[in-house]
Motif scaffolding. Sequence first.
Motif, PDB file in Angstrom:
ATOM      1  N   ASN A 192     -62.271 -41.156  27.080  1.00 15.92           N
ATOM      2  CA  ASN A 192     -63.094 -40.981  25.823  1.00 15.92           C
ATOM      3  C   ASN A 192     -62.523 -42.090  24.660  1.00 15.92           C
ATOM      4  O   ASN A 192     -63.005 -42.665  23.871  1.00 15.92           O
ATOM      5  CB  ASN A 192     -63.325 -39.783  25.266  1.00 15.92           C
ATOM      6  CG  ASN A 192     -64.255 -38.878  26.426  1.00 15.92           C
ATOM      7  OD1 ASN A 192     -64.928 -39.676  27.093  1.00 15.92           O
ATOM      8  ND2 ASN A 192     -64.138 -37.696  26.245  1.00 15.92           N
ATOM      9  N   GLU A 193     -61.138 -42.128  24.786  1.00 14.53           N
ATOM     10  CA  GLU A 193     -60.302 -42.537  23.449  1.00 14.53           C
ATOM     11  C   GLU A 193     -60.238 -44.301  23.710  1.00 14.53           C
ATOM     12  O   GLU A 193     -59.724 -44.766  22.894  1.00 14.53           O
ATOM     13  CB  GLU A 193     -58.983 -42.022  23.367  1.00 14.53           C
ATOM     14  CG  GLU A 193     -57.976 -42.320  24.615  1.00 14.53           C
ATOM     15  CD  GLU A 193     -58.139 -41.701  25.855  1.00 14.53           C
ATOM     16  OE1 GLU A 193     -59.491 -41.542  26.390  1.00 14.53           O
ATOM     17  OE2 GLU A 193     -57.214 -41.719  26.836  1.00 14.53           O
ATOM     18  N   VAL A 194     -60.516 -44.582  24.684  1.00 11.71           N
ATOM     19  CA  VAL A 194     -60.307 -46.207  25.288  1.00 11.71           C
ATOM     20  C   VAL A 194     -61.322 -47.037  24.700  1.00 11.71           C
ATOM     21  O   VAL A 194     -62.339 -46.968  25.195  1.00 11.71           O
ATOM     22  CB  VAL A 194     -60.196 -46.356  26.557  1.00 11.71           C
ATOM     23  CG1 VAL A 194     -59.751 -47.757  27.160  1.00 11.71           C
ATOM     24  CG2 VAL A 194     -58.818 -45.319  27.248  1.00 11.71           C
ATOM     25  N   SER A 254     -58.560 -46.621  36.184  1.00 14.01           N
ATOM     26  CA  SER A 254     -57.270 -46.141  35.459  1.00 14.01           C
ATOM     27  C   SER A 254     -57.652 -45.054  34.572  1.00 14.01           C
ATOM     28  O   SER A 254     -58.876 -44.987  33.930  1.00 14.01           O
ATOM     29  CB  SER A 254     -56.535 -47.249  34.794  1.00 14.01           C
ATOM     30  OG  SER A 254     -57.231 -47.628  33.658  1.00 14.01           O
ATOM     31  N   GLY A 255     -56.582 -44.143  34.571  1.00  9.72           N
ATOM     32  CA  GLY A 255     -56.942 -42.864  33.675  1.00  9.72           C
ATOM     33  C   GLY A 255     -57.596 -41.722  34.610  1.00  9.72           C
ATOM     34  O   GLY A 255     -58.188 -42.025  35.397  1.00  9.72           O
ATOM     35  N   GLY A 256     -57.546 -40.646  34.034  1.00 13.15           N
ATOM     36  CA  GLY A 256     -58.197 -39.675  34.546  1.00 13.15           C
ATOM     37  C   GLY A 256     -57.826 -39.133  36.014  1.00 13.15           C
ATOM     38  O   GLY A 256     -58.382 -38.322  36.709  1.00 13.15           O
ATOM     39  N   SER A 257     -56.648 -39.517  36.320  1.00 11.40           N
ATOM     40  CA  SER A 257     -56.132 -39.217  37.499  1.00 11.40           C
ATOM     41  C   SER A 257     -55.094 -38.272  37.660  1.00 11.40           C
ATOM     42  O   SER A 257     -54.477 -37.716  38.808  1.00 11.40           O
ATOM     43  CB  SER A 257     -55.917 -40.439  38.462  1.00 11.40           C
ATOM     44  OG  SER A 257     -54.642 -41.031  38.286  1.00 11.40           O
ATOM     45  N   ARG A 262     -59.569 -32.679  31.843  1.00 10.22           N
ATOM     46  CA  ARG A 262     -60.482 -33.749  31.790  1.00 10.22           C
ATOM     47  C   ARG A 262     -60.200 -34.883  32.808  1.00 10.22           C
ATOM     48  O   ARG A 262     -61.012 -36.076  32.732  1.00 10.22           O
ATOM     49  CB  ARG A 262     -60.224 -34.655  30.482  1.00 10.22           C
ATOM     50  CG  ARG A 262     -60.828 -33.813  29.154  1.00 10.22           C
ATOM     51  CD  ARG A 262     -60.650 -34.556  27.934  1.00 10.22           C
ATOM     52  NE  ARG A 262     -61.490 -33.865  26.975  1.00 10.22           N
ATOM     53  CZ  ARG A 262     -62.809 -34.026  26.795  1.00 10.22           C
ATOM     54  NH1 ARG A 262     -63.688 -34.835  27.432  1.00 10.22           N
ATOM     55  NH2 ARG A 262     -63.220 -33.332  25.751  1.00 10.22           N
ATOM     56  N   ASP A 263     -59.312 -34.757  33.599  1.00  8.48           N
ATOM     57  CA  ASP A 263     -59.021 -35.694  34.820  1.00  8.48           C
ATOM     58  C   ASP A 263     -59.930 -35.510  35.840  1.00  8.48           C
ATOM     59  O   ASP A 263     -59.518 -34.779  36.849  1.00  8.48           O
ATOM     60  CB  ASP A 263     -57.504 -35.655  35.296  1.00  8.48           C
ATOM     61  CG  ASP A 263     -56.757 -36.044  33.839  1.00  8.48           C
ATOM     62  OD1 ASP A 263     -56.997 -36.868  33.109  1.00  8.48           O
ATOM     63  OD2 ASP A 263     -55.555 -35.510  33.596  1.00  8.48           O
ATOM     64  N   LEU A 264     -60.987 -36.145  35.884  1.00  6.83           N
ATOM     65  CA  LEU A 264     -62.156 -35.802  36.719  1.00  6.83           C
ATOM     66  C   LEU A 264     -62.404 -36.994  37.765  1.00  6.83           C
ATOM     67  O   LEU A 264     -63.510 -36.821  38.611  1.00  6.83           O
ATOM     68  CB  LEU A 264     -63.440 -35.730  35.682  1.00  6.83           C
ATOM     69  CG  LEU A 264     -63.166 -34.731  34.591  1.00  6.83           C
ATOM     70  CD1 LEU A 264     -64.352 -35.059  33.774  1.00  6.83           C
ATOM     71  CD2 LEU A 264     -63.306 -33.358  35.181  1.00  6.83           C
TER      72      LEU A 264
HETATM   73 MG    MG Z   1     -58.034 -40.272  30.349  1.00  2.00          MG
END
Ligand code: MG
Length: 405
Positions: A192-194, A254-257, A262-264
Motif C-alpha cells: 500500500n505504501e509503494v 516483490s514485497g508481501g512475502s 499483510r503478507d498475502l
Molecule cells: Mg509489503
Amino acid sequence: MRPFTSTISLDEARRRLDAAVRPIARAERVRLEDAAGRVCAADVTSPLDVPPFARSAMDGYAVVASDTAGATASTPARLRQLDRIYTGHMSSAVIERGTCAEIATGAPLPAGADAVVMVEETRKTGDEIEILAAATAGQHIGRRGADIAMGDRVIASGDLLSPGRVGAIAAIGSADVAVFAKPRVAILSTGNEVIEPGSALAPGQIFDVNRFTLGAIVSAHGGIAEPHRAAQDTVAALIEALDACATADLIVFSGGSSVGERDLVVDAIAARGEMIFHGIAVRPGKPTAFAQLRNASGGTPFFGMPGNPTSCLSNAYILLAPFLRALARLPLHTPRIIRAPLGRRIASAVSRHQFYTVRLRDGVAFPAFKGSGDITSLSQADGYIEIPADQGGVEEGAPVDVTLF
Ligand code: MG
Ligand code: AMP
C-alpha cells in the motif's frame, strides 16, 4: 503473524529452481543487426561456398607457378602483364606461360593462374614484371569454399550468437536469423505504501525501488521486463495482479512475502498455483518464494521476492538471474571473482548463508552492508562475499573472494 514453518538451504532452492525451469520454445526471426547476444533457434546451413570464387589473398601478381621456378632477385622470372584485376571485377584474361595479371586482395583469380606472388617480391621494369622469388602452386590463393562449403552447418540451434557467428551468417548471405524469443517477465511491486518515482510522497509512502532493480536484472540477463502497476495488500488485489500477469513467461513480485499479517502473496499463490518453496536460509533474502502458477499453457513460474530492496536485489542476482538465463537458453553467467583482504571484521551470528556486500578500495574489501532495507548496501558496493552458515564471521585481513556485480 504466520512464521515460516521451515526454510530450505540455498542449494535446495537452486535444485528446485533447476528442476522447474522449462527453456523457452517460442522463436522469432530477427535482423542480423539485432542478432548479437541472442540464441539461435534452428541450425543454419550454407546455401553457397564462401568465398564464392577463388580469390587472391594478397596484393600482387597472379601467375603460373611453374613460370617462377628458380626465380631470385638476381635471376628473376620475367612476365608480361595482361590485365589489372580489382575486387568485384571478373577478368577475361587467361594467364598462360610467360604472362601474369596484377591483382588486388579479394579479387577473383583469373583463369590459368595457380599462384599469387605478393607485390613485395616483384619489380616492375618497363612492360615487364620481374618475379623475384619462386612461387608454389596455390600460394596466396583463397580457394572457393575454403571458409565455408555449400551445405556446411554454420551455426547450430542453441548457439549463442557471438559477433563472429553473426559474421558467419552474414557471410552466407542471410539478412535475418531464427532466435529463441526473449522471455517476457512481468514485474510487479506489492504494498500500500509503494508509489512511482516521479510523483510526490504522501505521509507513510516510499518510492518503488524493486520494480527498477528487478527490471535492470531482467534486461541484463536476456529477458524483456514488463512492468505492472503496484498492487495493494489484499488477497483480492494480489490475485487480480497475478491474473494481469498471466500471459508472461515469468512473473516476479516483490514485497508481501514475509510473515507480517499483510503478507498475502502466499494466499494469492494458494488460489492460483502451487508453492515450490517459501523461505531460504540466506541472509539477506530469507522470505523468498517460488511457485508454479496454473494456466492454460501449463504453468508459469513465479518469484515472490522480499520487499526489502537489498534482499530483493541480492536474491535477484543469486536466484532470479540464473533461472531467467536458463529460461532464455543463455549460458551460465560467470561473474568475475577477485581475491582481496578484508578491511574490517565482519561478525556473522546468523545460521544462514550470508551474502555480504563489500566495496573495493585500493585492493582491500571493506564491508558495505548496512541493512536489508537499505539500497545503499548495494549502490555503494562493488560486489559481495559469501559467508557460509556455519562460519561465525570473517576476521580483518583475511583473504576473501569478492564476486563483482
Ligand atoms: Mg509489503
Ligand atoms: P514486505 O516484504 O512487503 O514486508 O516489505 C518489507 C520492506 O520493504 C518494507 O519496509 C517495505 O516498505 C519495503 N518495500 C516493499 N516493497 C518495496 C519496493 N517495491 N520498493 C522499495 N521498498 C519496498
